[in-house]
Design a protein around this motif. Structure first.
Motif, PDB file in Angstrom:
ATOM      1  N   GLN A   1      19.629  54.107   0.447  1.00 18.51           N
ATOM      2  CA  GLN A   1      20.743  55.041   0.658  1.00 18.51           C
ATOM      3  C   GLN A   1      21.006  55.869  -0.597  1.00 18.51           C
ATOM      4  O   GLN A   1      21.292  57.073  -0.516  1.00 18.51           O
ATOM      5  CB  GLN A   1      21.998  54.271   1.046  1.00 18.51           C
ATOM      6  N   ALA A   2      20.907  55.242  -1.773  1.00 16.94           N
ATOM      7  CA  ALA A   2      21.113  55.979  -3.028  1.00 16.94           C
ATOM      8  C   ALA A   2      20.056  57.061  -3.197  1.00 16.94           C
ATOM      9  O   ALA A   2      20.358  58.179  -3.657  1.00 16.94           O
ATOM     10  CB  ALA A   2      21.089  55.009  -4.210  1.00 16.94           C
ATOM     11  N   LEU A   3      18.815  56.743  -2.836  1.00 18.33           N
ATOM     12  CA  LEU A   3      17.732  57.733  -2.937  1.00 18.33           C
ATOM     13  C   LEU A   3      17.933  58.856  -1.927  1.00 18.33           C
ATOM     14  O   LEU A   3      17.768  60.040  -2.245  1.00 18.33           O
ATOM     15  CB  LEU A   3      16.384  57.041  -2.725  1.00 18.33           C
ATOM     16  N   ASP A   4      18.264  58.484  -0.694  1.00 15.49           N
ATOM     17  CA  ASP A   4      18.451  59.491   0.356  1.00 15.49           C
ATOM     18  C   ASP A   4      19.619  60.421   0.029  1.00 15.49           C
ATOM     19  O   ASP A   4      19.541  61.648   0.205  1.00 15.49           O
ATOM     20  CB  ASP A   4      18.698  58.811   1.703  1.00 15.49           C
ATOM     21  N   ALA A   5      20.717  59.845  -0.437  1.00 14.99           N
ATOM     22  CA  ALA A   5      21.908  60.651  -0.712  1.00 14.99           C
ATOM     23  C   ALA A   5      21.677  61.636  -1.841  1.00 14.99           C
ATOM     24  O   ALA A   5      22.236  62.749  -1.843  1.00 14.99           O
ATOM     25  CB  ALA A   5      23.087  59.739  -1.035  1.00 14.99           C
ATOM     26  N   SER A   6      20.880  61.256  -2.821  1.00 15.97           N
ATOM     27  CA  SER A   6      20.650  62.112  -3.989  1.00 15.97           C
ATOM     28  C   SER A   6      19.420  62.994  -3.850  1.00 15.97           C
ATOM     29  O   SER A   6      19.324  64.043  -4.502  1.00 15.97           O
ATOM     30  CB  SER A   6      20.505  61.244  -5.241  1.00 15.97           C
ATOM     31  N   GLY A   7      18.458  62.567  -3.025  1.00 13.67           N
ATOM     32  CA  GLY A   7      17.190  63.289  -2.938  1.00 13.67           C
ATOM     33  C   GLY A   7      16.267  62.981  -4.091  1.00 13.67           C
ATOM     34  O   GLY A   7      15.248  63.653  -4.291  1.00 13.67           O
ATOM     35  N   PHE A   8      16.587  61.955  -4.864  1.00 16.76           N
ATOM     36  CA  PHE A   8      15.799  61.599  -6.041  1.00 16.76           C
ATOM     37  C   PHE A   8      14.446  61.021  -5.614  1.00 16.76           C
ATOM     38  O   PHE A   8      14.345  60.274  -4.638  1.00 16.76           O
ATOM     39  CB  PHE A   8      16.579  60.593  -6.884  1.00 16.76           C
ATOM     40  N   ASP A   9      13.410  61.374  -6.383  1.00 16.91           N
ATOM     41  CA  ASP A   9      12.054  60.902  -6.101  1.00 16.91           C
ATOM     42  C   ASP A   9      11.971  59.398  -6.398  1.00 16.91           C
ATOM     43  O   ASP A   9      12.210  58.985  -7.540  1.00 16.91           O
ATOM     44  CB  ASP A   9      11.057  61.664  -6.981  1.00 16.91           C
ATOM     45  N   PRO A  10      11.611  58.549  -5.408  1.00 18.76           N
ATOM     46  CA  PRO A  10      11.518  57.091  -5.659  1.00 18.76           C
ATOM     47  C   PRO A  10      10.558  56.743  -6.781  1.00 18.76           C
ATOM     48  O   PRO A  10      10.740  55.735  -7.470  1.00 18.76           O
ATOM     49  CB  PRO A  10      11.032  56.523  -4.321  1.00 18.76           C
ATOM     50  N   ALA A  11       9.537  57.598  -6.986  1.00 24.91           N
ATOM     51  CA  ALA A  11       8.553  57.306  -8.029  1.00 24.91           C
ATOM     52  C   ALA A  11       9.160  57.407  -9.423  1.00 24.91           C
ATOM     53  O   ALA A  11       8.585  56.899 -10.389  1.00 24.91           O
ATOM     54  CB  ALA A  11       7.364  58.257  -7.905  1.00 24.91           C
ATOM     55  N   LEU A  12      10.334  58.078  -9.531  1.00 22.11           N
ATOM     56  CA  LEU A  12      10.982  58.206 -10.833  1.00 22.11           C
ATOM     57  C   LEU A  12      12.062  57.152 -11.054  1.00 22.11           C
ATOM     58  O   LEU A  12      12.678  57.111 -12.123  1.00 22.11           O
ATOM     59  CB  LEU A  12      11.608  59.609 -10.965  1.00 22.11           C
ATOM     60  N   LEU A  13      12.292  56.295 -10.036  1.00 23.18           N
ATOM     61  CA  LEU A  13      13.296  55.241 -10.171  1.00 23.18           C
ATOM     62  C   LEU A  13      12.614  53.937 -10.573  1.00 23.18           C
ATOM     63  O   LEU A  13      11.635  53.514  -9.956  1.00 23.18           O
ATOM     64  CB  LEU A  13      14.043  55.031  -8.857  1.00 23.18           C
ATOM     65  N   GLU A  14      13.134  53.340 -11.629  1.00 25.81           N
ATOM     66  CA  GLU A  14      12.593  52.058 -12.099  1.00 25.81           C
ATOM     67  C   GLU A  14      13.719  51.030 -12.105  1.00 25.81           C
ATOM     68  O   GLU A  14      14.781  51.270 -12.671  1.00 25.81           O
ATOM     69  CB  GLU A  14      12.015  52.201 -13.501  1.00 25.81           C
ATOM     70  N   LEU A  15      13.488  49.918 -11.436  1.00 27.32           N
ATOM     71  CA  LEU A  15      14.477  48.843 -11.388  1.00 27.32           C
ATOM     72  C   LEU A  15      14.072  47.755 -12.372  1.00 27.32           C
ATOM     73  O   LEU A  15      12.954  47.225 -12.311  1.00 27.32           O
ATOM     74  CB  LEU A  15      14.581  48.277  -9.973  1.00 27.32           C
ATOM     75  N   GLU A  16      14.997  47.436 -13.287  1.00 30.60           N
ATOM     76  CA  GLU A  16      14.732  46.412 -14.302  1.00 30.60           C
ATOM     77  C   GLU A  16      15.288  45.082 -13.814  1.00 30.60           C
ATOM     78  O   GLU A  16      16.500  44.945 -13.601  1.00 30.60           O
ATOM     79  CB  GLU A  16      15.370  46.808 -15.632  1.00 30.60           C
ATOM     80  N   LEU A  17      14.382  44.116 -13.646  1.00 28.98           N
ATOM     81  CA  LEU A  17      14.755  42.775 -13.186  1.00 28.98           C
ATOM     82  C   LEU A  17      14.547  41.791 -14.319  1.00 28.98           C
ATOM     83  O   LEU A  17      13.609  41.931 -15.112  1.00 28.98           O
ATOM     84  CB  LEU A  17      13.904  42.357 -11.980  1.00 28.98           C
ATOM     85  N   THR A  18      15.381  40.777 -14.374  1.00 33.28           N
ATOM     86  CA  THR A  18      15.183  39.720 -15.362  1.00 33.28           C
ATOM     87  C   THR A  18      14.238  38.669 -14.792  1.00 33.28           C
ATOM     88  O   THR A  18      14.055  38.562 -13.579  1.00 33.28           O
ATOM     89  CB  THR A  18      16.515  39.049 -15.736  1.00 33.28           C
ATOM     90  N   GLU A  19      13.627  37.903 -15.696  1.00 35.62           N
ATOM     91  CA  GLU A  19      12.726  36.841 -15.249  1.00 35.62           C
ATOM     92  C   GLU A  19      13.456  35.828 -14.368  1.00 35.62           C
ATOM     93  O   GLU A  19      12.919  35.353 -13.370  1.00 35.62           O
ATOM     94  CB  GLU A  19      12.123  36.130 -16.463  1.00 35.62           C
ATOM     95  N   SER A  20      14.691  35.522 -14.719  1.00 30.74           N
ATOM     96  CA  SER A  20      15.450  34.540 -13.936  1.00 30.74           C
ATOM     97  C   SER A  20      15.711  35.045 -12.529  1.00 30.74           C
ATOM     98  O   SER A  20      15.780  34.269 -11.570  1.00 30.74           O
ATOM     99  CB  SER A  20      16.771  34.214 -14.632  1.00 30.74           C
ATOM    100  N   ALA A  21      15.850  36.379 -12.384  1.00 33.21           N
ATOM    101  CA  ALA A  21      16.070  36.935 -11.052  1.00 33.21           C
ATOM    102  C   ALA A  21      14.864  36.714 -10.160  1.00 33.21           C
ATOM    103  O   ALA A  21      14.991  36.506  -8.940  1.00 33.21           O
ATOM    104  CB  ALA A  21      16.382  38.429 -11.158  1.00 33.21           C
ATOM    105  N   LEU A  22      13.662  36.766 -10.719  1.00 27.23           N
ATOM    106  CA  LEU A  22      12.453  36.543  -9.933  1.00 27.23           C
ATOM    107  C   LEU A  22      12.305  35.087  -9.539  1.00 27.23           C
ATOM    108  O   LEU A  22      11.812  34.773  -8.452  1.00 27.23           O
ATOM    109  CB  LEU A  22      11.215  36.978 -10.733  1.00 27.23           C
ATOM    110  N   ILE A  23      12.719  34.210 -10.426  1.00 28.27           N
ATOM    111  CA  ILE A  23      12.552  32.779 -10.175  1.00 28.27           C
ATOM    112  C   ILE A  23      13.462  32.305  -9.045  1.00 28.27           C
ATOM    113  O   ILE A  23      13.084  31.483  -8.215  1.00 28.27           O
ATOM    114  CB  ILE A  23      12.850  31.970 -11.454  1.00 28.27           C
TER     115      ILE A  23
END
Length: 816
Positions: free
Chosen positions: A669-691
């Motif tokens: 929804q954030a991408l659709d509302a803004s029209g921002f290119d998904p390829a330019l969005l980077e999500l930073e996850l912590t190691e604990s979040a993956l575990i």
């Protein structure tokens, strides 16, 4: 016969005598006639064939001369002549070597006499009995074999009358040959074999079929014994049954052995103890039913495989080696070990194993016997539990609380973290107990323990000191705020009424808090100060908490204010985003920015993320705040893109956000509302979040990657740093935590970690970004290690959105 004598007188006499003999000789008899000087005068065709000679080769030759060639004793020949002359005929057997091979002969030597009874010559008549001798030899051999057979053999006529038994029959039955020949074979019956068995026997053999089975017979002594019997009909040339041959083997010992084996098999299979038998190579060859019941493994799942005597390594690492040594030296071992059932459940067992050797000392088997001692261990554990826990609430008592706190304090000293001790006193509990009775009071205590458990982590400790007093120990705290959060949560959950039986009860806690290391370093000191703080809480109106120091109380109030104002701050747009440029070292170009939240609080001023993000995460408000950050970052990224600046935007994602079922939808929804290119969005996850909830998280990451979004790991190196997770989650970039960069020039361990992360990332084709670069020396080091990207104060502090564009040249270079 041909006459080869000289002179009419003697010749006629000789022929007359010979003719008289030949008239009485069967046609299969070999005949050789000599004169009285033993020279051969006649030989018939049978003799020529028998001795493989021709008449020309022997006629006229002297018999003694021929005997010399054949090695026949001259003395024996003279004795034969003498007996023939004395009795008129001498019969004898002989074995001669002929041109046709060795032959057995029945011979007769007769003198020939003329009418005047004068000896005029001799006749040797011989019959070839070689085949008969061979047959008799075979018959004797067969008779010896039958008589010496290890099994009883008897031959009967068609009515079952015994005509022959061998020696083994007599030895087995106790009856002599004379006692059984002529009797019917049924005299051995014990009376304990079913009549139907004998009926089937006779029906089979009388119809020409073989019968076999086992019969319980009786010896002459009266002793019963088991016979394995096989009876075969014997037929003549016309196919008529003439006899029956019986083979009987005494199998009493075998039956006794089998019975013992069946008995032991019953004991083996029905034993309540598990039994496992292995060969010398330690491969399982047999297990019993108890083994399956205890371990869960069926025989076919383990037979032929090597057992793991201790699957769960709760023993000393050298345990198995020592066990094998003791087996070799002493032949057995027993003791308590831990094992794992087929379903994965770990359980204790009392285990004994013995090395079995034969009479020569050779190892033949291993026999292991074990019992599940889970119930016994559970009983011991219950006793141990009650020694260290409150019987009513099952919480740790004062003894265990002291031990837990001392361990927590020791760990905190090493890790540099805090420990909080919360002293809880139940308000107005005595009134409830006195008015409604102890049974209601006990139920209330049990109910409130359930609520307390929901307020703390598994690593924390709740203890009942007695009566209405409880203690909570919180470990691995960053600051006093974490303790205040738990205390406030306890106050809140206790505000809801308790329904006990028919009573609607309301109560609360007064809570005092002491901290390590600020308030003390031991159990007694911290407990005393928390108790003091608890009384201050009671003085403050109950149903509240107090820290031991006023300074902490002020800080706790600030924290409470931050938490309570956060929702309002979102609604009133008090949060803003700053952006820190990220630089590609190769060309010095700014390729992106990291979005960082700040709170412009009217009362406290501009707050950094360390002041409110932990509170947002603990209260759950990070989900709402994180969604706003995503929307705003995408909006700003699109605004830059529309202005001709293509910058990637990195956004931090909390583990709590990632666990939300609709997280991917929020991003979309954030991408659709803004029209921002998904390829330019980077999500930073912590190691604990993956575990956390790895499989669910993996599915979320896959959906995000499918949108074209890039994934980076934030603060890499301070958590699990698992290579497998990097590969499974298809990470694009690794961010090296600023804590390693800070001391990279002075701490060899930090430098080694940074170098290893960069090399690992390069081998996995991942980009590497170093955070917190503040000096040129740090930058030079990272450049020498071929780190690809950096961000930090050396280049720029976090900037407002409009300042970002002002600082970046058209070529993408960051201005000073």
């Amino acid at each position: 016969m041909t006459d080869h004598s000289n002179g009419p007188g003697p010749q006629l006499t000789h022929q007359t005598a010979l003719l008289r003999v030949l008239m009485e000789t069967p046609s299969d008899i070999a005949v050789i006639a000599t004169d009285r000087d033993f020279r051969i005068r006649d030989i018939n065709p049978v003799a020529c064939r028998l001795f493989a000679v021709t008449p020309e080769a022997v006629l006229g030759r002297s018999v003694p001369e021929i005997h010399v060639d054949q090695g026949v004793s001259e003395a024996r020949f003279e004795q034969a002549i003498a007996r023939a002359l004395e009795t008129g005929e001498h019969a004898f057997t002989q074995k001669l070597g002929t041109g046709a091979g060795a032959r057995h002969l029945e011979s007769r030597l007769l003198p020939l006499r003329d009418p005047q009874a004068t000896v005029c010559g001799f006749v040797l008549m011989a019959r070839d009995v070689t085949e008969r001798v061979a047959a008799e030899s075979r018959e004797r051999m067969l008779l010896r074999a039958v008589d010496q057979s290890p099994v009883s053999i008897l031959i009967t006529d068609t009515e079952g009358v015994i005509e022959y038994v061998n020696a083994r029959f007599s030895q087995t039955s106790g009856y002599s040959v004379e006692e059984v020949v002529g009797r019917r074979m049924g005299f051995l019956k014990s009376g304990q074999t079913l009549p139907q068995t004998y009926a089937e026997l006779w029906q089979a053999i009388r119809s020409g079929r073989e019968w076999s089975g086992e019969l319980l017979n009786r010896r002459k002594s009266g002793e019963l014994y088991w016979d394995s019997v096989r009876i075969m009909p014997v037929t003549d040339a016309s196919g008529t049954v003439t006899h029956f041959v019986g083979l009987q083997e005494d199998i009493s010992s075998r039956r006794a052995t089998e019975e013992n084996l069946r008995l032991w098999a019953t004991v083996f299979e029905n034993s309540t103890e598990a039994v496992m038998i292995a060969d010398p190579g330690n491969r399982i060859i047999s297990v019993n039913g108890a083994y399956t019941r205890i371990t869960g493994f069926r025989p076919e799942e383990v037979i032929g495989k090597t057992p793991s005597i201790v699957m769960l390594s709760r023993q000393d690492p050298h345990f198995l080696r020592d066990l094998r040594r003791k087996l070799a030296e002493e032949g057995s071992w027993e003791g308590e070990v831990w094992d794992r059932r087929k379903n994965g459940e770990v359980y204790p067992k009392w285990f004994g194993i013995t090395a079995v050797r034969d009479a020569h000392g050779t190892l033949t088997h291993y026999v292991a016997i074990f019992t599940d001692i889970s119930e016994r261990k559970e009983a011991e554990a219950r006793i141990e539990f009650l020694a260290h826990h409150d019987a009513l609430t099952r919480l740790p008592n004062r003894i265990l609380l002291r031990d837990r706190l001392e361990q927590a304090l020791a760990h905190a000293e090493r890790a540099g973290t805090r420990v909080a001790l919360l002293f809880l006193d139940l308000d107005r509990f005595k009134t409830i107990n006195d008015s409604l009775g102890h049974a209601v009071g006990d139920q209330l205590l049990q109910a409130l323990v359930q609520r307390l458990g929901a307020c703390v982590r598994d690593t924390d400790t709740i203890s009942r000191l007695g009566g209405d007093e409880f203690v909570v120990v919180l470990t691995e705290l960053r600051d006093a705020d974490a303790a205040a959060t738990v205390a406030q949560k306890i106050v809140e959950v206790m505000s809801a009424p308790f329904d006990i039986d028919t009573h609607h009860l309301t109560t609360s806690f007064s809570i005092g808090i002491s901290l390590h290391p600020e308030d003390g370093y031991d159990f007694d000191t911290l407990l005393k100060k928390a108790d003091t703080a608890m009384y201050h809480a009671k003085d403050g109106g109950r149903n509240t908490y107090r820290f031991f120091t006023e300074q902490m109380n002020v800080h706790a109030l600030e924290r409470l204010m931050i938490q309570s104002r956060m929702r309002q701050a979102l609604e009133q747009a008090e949060f803003v985003l700053l952006y820190q440029p990220q630089i590609e070292l190769g060309g010095g170009r700014v390729f992106g920015v990291e979005a960082l939240a700040r709170w412009n609080n009217p009362e406290l001023g501009m707050l950094g993320p360390d002041r409110f993000i932990p509170i947002a995460e603990e209260s759950g408000q990070i989900v709402t705040l994180g969604a706003w950050v995503l929307r705003e970052a995408c909006r700003q990224g699109q605004a830059w893109r529309a202005g001709g600046r293509r910058l990637s935007v990195a956004v931090n994602v909390s583990p709590l956000q990632l666990q939300q079922a609709d997280f991917c939808d929020i991003v979309h929804q954030a991408l659709d509302a803004s029209g921002f290119d998904p390829a330019l969005l980077e999500l930073e996850l912590t190691e604990s979040a993956l575990i956390q909830n790895a499989e669910s998280t993996l599915e979320t990451v896959r959906r995000l990657k499918a949108l074209g979004i890039r994934i980076s790991i934030d603060d890499f190196g301070i958590g699990y740093s698992s290579l497998s997770y990097l590969k499974r989650f298809a990470v694009d970039r690794i961010k090296i935590d600023r804590s390693f960069i800070r001391d990279i020039l002075t701490d060899p361990e930090d430098a080694a970690i940074v170098r290893a992360v960069i090399q690992m990332a390069r081998s996995l084709n991942l980009k590497t970004l170093a955070e917190g670069v503040e000096t040129q020396e740090q930058l030079d080091y990272l450049r020498s290690e071929q780190c690809g990207e950096v961000q930090g104060f050396l280049y720029a502090r976090p900037l407002p959105a409009d300042a970002v564009i002002d600082r970046i040249t058209v070529d993408g270079i960051l201005r000073s």
